[in-house]
Design a protein around this motif. Structure first.
Motif, PDB file in Angstrom:
ATOM      1  N   THR A  33       0.951  -1.427   0.100  1.00 40.09           N
ATOM      2  CA  THR A  33       0.038  -0.102   0.100  1.00 40.09           C
ATOM      3  C   THR A  33       0.957   1.217   0.025  1.00 40.09           C
ATOM      4  O   THR A  33       1.669   1.354   0.834  1.00 40.09           O
ATOM      5  CB  THR A  33      -0.944   0.054   1.240  1.00 40.09           C
ATOM      6  OG1 THR A  33      -1.755  -1.244   1.304  1.00 40.09           O
ATOM      7  CG2 THR A  33      -1.686   1.309   1.100  1.00 40.09           C
ATOM      8  N   GLY A  34       0.897   2.116  -0.893  1.00 35.54           N
ATOM      9  CA  GLY A  34       1.503   3.084  -1.165  1.00 35.54           C
ATOM     10  C   GLY A  34       0.695   4.423  -1.199  1.00 35.54           C
ATOM     11  O   GLY A  34      -0.529   4.459  -1.136  1.00 35.54           O
ATOM     12  N   ILE A  35       1.404   5.770  -1.152  1.00 34.32           N
ATOM     13  CA  ILE A  35       0.840   7.029  -1.373  1.00 34.32           C
ATOM     14  C   ILE A  35       1.133   7.556  -2.785  1.00 34.32           C
ATOM     15  O   ILE A  35       2.091   7.505  -3.205  1.00 34.32           O
ATOM     16  CB  ILE A  35       1.397   7.974  -0.351  1.00 34.32           C
ATOM     17  CG1 ILE A  35       1.340   7.695   1.041  1.00 34.32           C
ATOM     18  CG2 ILE A  35       0.967   9.484  -0.359  1.00 34.32           C
ATOM     19  CD1 ILE A  35       2.184   8.495   2.017  1.00 34.32           C
ATOM     20  N   THR A  36       0.124   7.725  -3.489  1.00 31.75           N
ATOM     21  CA  THR A  36       0.257   8.023  -4.932  1.00 31.75           C
ATOM     22  C   THR A  36      -0.035   9.528  -5.200  1.00 31.75           C
ATOM     23  O   THR A  36      -0.672  10.130  -4.616  1.00 31.75           O
ATOM     24  CB  THR A  36      -1.135   7.341  -5.772  1.00 31.75           C
ATOM     25  OG1 THR A  36      -0.909   5.723  -5.551  1.00 31.75           O
ATOM     26  CG2 THR A  36      -0.706   7.488  -7.078  1.00 31.75           C
ATOM     27  N   HIS A  37       1.012  10.053  -5.839  1.00 32.01           N
ATOM     28  CA  HIS A  37       1.022  11.534  -6.583  1.00 32.01           C
ATOM     29  C   HIS A  37       0.822  11.403  -7.839  1.00 32.01           C
ATOM     30  O   HIS A  37       1.502  10.464  -8.321  1.00 32.01           O
ATOM     31  CB  HIS A  37       2.210  12.123  -5.820  1.00 32.01           C
ATOM     32  CG  HIS A  37       2.482  12.062  -4.428  1.00 32.01           C
ATOM     33  ND1 HIS A  37       2.125  13.100  -3.550  1.00 32.01           N
ATOM     34  CD2 HIS A  37       3.197  11.163  -3.804  1.00 32.01           C
ATOM     35  CE1 HIS A  37       2.643  12.516  -2.325  1.00 32.01           C
ATOM     36  NE2 HIS A  37       3.224  11.479  -2.348  1.00 32.01           N
ATOM     37  N   LEU A  38       0.097  12.405  -8.289  1.00 35.47           N
ATOM     38  CA  LEU A  38      -0.276  12.619  -9.665  1.00 35.47           C
ATOM     39  C   LEU A  38       0.601  13.751 -10.222  1.00 35.47           C
ATOM     40  O   LEU A  38       0.736  14.940  -9.965  1.00 35.47           O
ATOM     41  CB  LEU A  38      -1.642  12.951  -9.982  1.00 35.47           C
ATOM     42  CG  LEU A  38      -2.605  11.741  -9.620  1.00 35.47           C
ATOM     43  CD1 LEU A  38      -4.204  12.212  -9.784  1.00 35.47           C
ATOM     44  CD2 LEU A  38      -2.335  10.439 -10.155  1.00 35.47           C
ATOM     45  N   VAL A  39       1.637  13.241 -11.250  1.00 29.37           N
ATOM     46  CA  VAL A  39       2.325  14.276 -11.776  1.00 29.37           C
ATOM     47  C   VAL A  39       1.986  14.663 -13.215  1.00 29.37           C
ATOM     48  O   VAL A  39       1.648  14.083 -14.047  1.00 29.37           O
ATOM     49  CB  VAL A  39       3.848  13.649 -11.936  1.00 29.37           C
ATOM     50  CG1 VAL A  39       4.581  14.661 -12.313  1.00 29.37           C
ATOM     51  CG2 VAL A  39       4.323  13.284 -10.559  1.00 29.37           C
ATOM     52  N   PRO A  40       1.698  16.149 -13.564  1.00 34.61           N
ATOM     53  CA  PRO A  40       1.148  16.367 -14.745  1.00 34.61           C
ATOM     54  C   PRO A  40       2.259  16.114 -15.957  1.00 34.61           C
ATOM     55  O   PRO A  40       3.417  16.429 -15.828  1.00 34.61           O
ATOM     56  CB  PRO A  40       0.812  17.911 -14.703  1.00 34.61           C
ATOM     57  CG  PRO A  40       1.986  18.371 -13.485  1.00 34.61           C
ATOM     58  CD  PRO A  40       2.095  17.395 -12.635  1.00 34.61           C
TER      59      PRO A  40
END
Length: 336
Positions: free
Chosen positions: A302-309
């Protein structure tokens, strides 16, 4: 130190992952290293009683928290899941705030010079000349206002040059560091334009709906006949020898990892795995057990997802690239 360590371990054990404090990056000074070395042998008793990887992770995080408290490092208590860190450095935010305040003050001074005598404007002008011998009733107040406005404009220009100078220095530093680690990635970044995420963000509901459709919806795959052909071709291949993980393997994997690379949901950095060397033998044993049982706790998947443009100024959720930060211990296991 021992009592602080025990309190931190007990506190971490009873705290949910999302409520763990955010561990800061500590300076690699002799004093801080000495504190880590002093706590290192104290962890043997706790780690030997650890039953699984989750408990080991909790013990190591508690030890890291104890180090931060002993050396007086500032630890955020807001929790990791609810905190949103800004991509803008703190020094840049401070300078930008100074520029914004100076521009607002210039606007008030110009209004007063043009004859606007509203109480709010007059109060701001008096504050601007506080500590000086300038009075608003002086006959040369117009000249004083002009000098003050010019002074503020010069400060704004100097602050702008400072931002550009600091940005160029930071860019050079990052490029030099990237050149040492991955030259191909550096040249690719120079060829394509830089994309920043400072524009409007996509709608949260649309983003959740888009990625949930890709990740959460079950998909039925139809396997073609080629899979049977591949299976028959691989039937005669000799299986590889079982993987045996030793403490030396763990120490080497930890040594190669960056100290402060972004952690996962547990908030534990590689630096602490390097400092608390007594955990290497325990991790090697528990890694081996996980491989033999062919299972891992849900924490490590389980991870922390960041959205990169991927494009400039887009609000389309499909134009973002997901980057997931997994726990440090899991990344250590997959690096063998």
């Amino acid at each position: 130190m021992r009592s602080t360590l025990e309190e931190a371990i007990v506190e971490t054990h009873s705290t949910p992952l999302e409520n763990r404090p955010r561990l800061p990056r500590i300076a690699l000074s002799k004093r801080n290293r000495a504190v880590v070395r002093a706590l290192n042998p104290m962890l043997v008793t706790y780690l030997e009683a650890s039953r699984d990887l989750c408990e080991t992770d909790s013990i190591l995080f508690g030890a890291a928290l104890a180090v931060c408290r002993i050396i007086g490092a500032k630890v955020s208590t807001a929790g990791r899941a609810t905190g949103h860190s800004s991509a803008i450095p703190a020094w840049r935010r401070r300078i930008v705030e100074r520029i914004a305040k100076a521009r607002a003050l210039i606007g008030r001074l110009i209004c007063f010079r043009s004859g606007n005598n509203r109480p709010r404007i007059v109060r701001t002008v008096r504050m601007a000349f506080a500590g000086t011998n300038v009075s608003l009733s002086q006959p040369d107040i117009t000249q004083k206002l002009t000098e003050r406005i010019d002074n503020l404009k010069q400060r704004i220009a100097a602050w702008g040059k400072r931002i550009r100078r600091y940005t160029e220095r930071s860019t050079r530093f990052n490029q030099n560091r990237l050149f040492q680690s991955d030259q191909k990635r550096l040249y690719e970044s120079l060829d394509r334009p830089m994309v920043s995420g400072t524009g409007p963000a996509p709608n949260q509901a649309d983003t959740v709906a888009f990625w949930r459709g890709l990740w959460s919806e079950p998909v039925n795959h139809s396997e073609g006949p080629w899979t049977e052909v591949v299976a028959s071709q691989c039937a005669g291949i000799t299986p590889v020898d079982p993987v045996i993980i030793t403490p030396d393997d763990v120490a080497e994997a930890v040594r190669r990892a960056p100290n402060w690379k972004s952690p996962g949901l547990d908030g534990l950095h590689h630096f602490w795995l390097k400092g608390f060397m007594v955990c290497h033998s325990v991790l090697a044993r528990q890694f081996q057990e996980a491989l033999n049982q062919k299972s891992l706790p849900s924490l490590f998947t389980t991870g922390i997802t960041h959205l990169v443009p991927k494009d400039q100024g887009t609000t389309d959720p499909s134009k973002y690239r997901p980057i997931t930060c997994l726990p440090t211990i899991y990344k250590t296991l997959t690096s063998f």
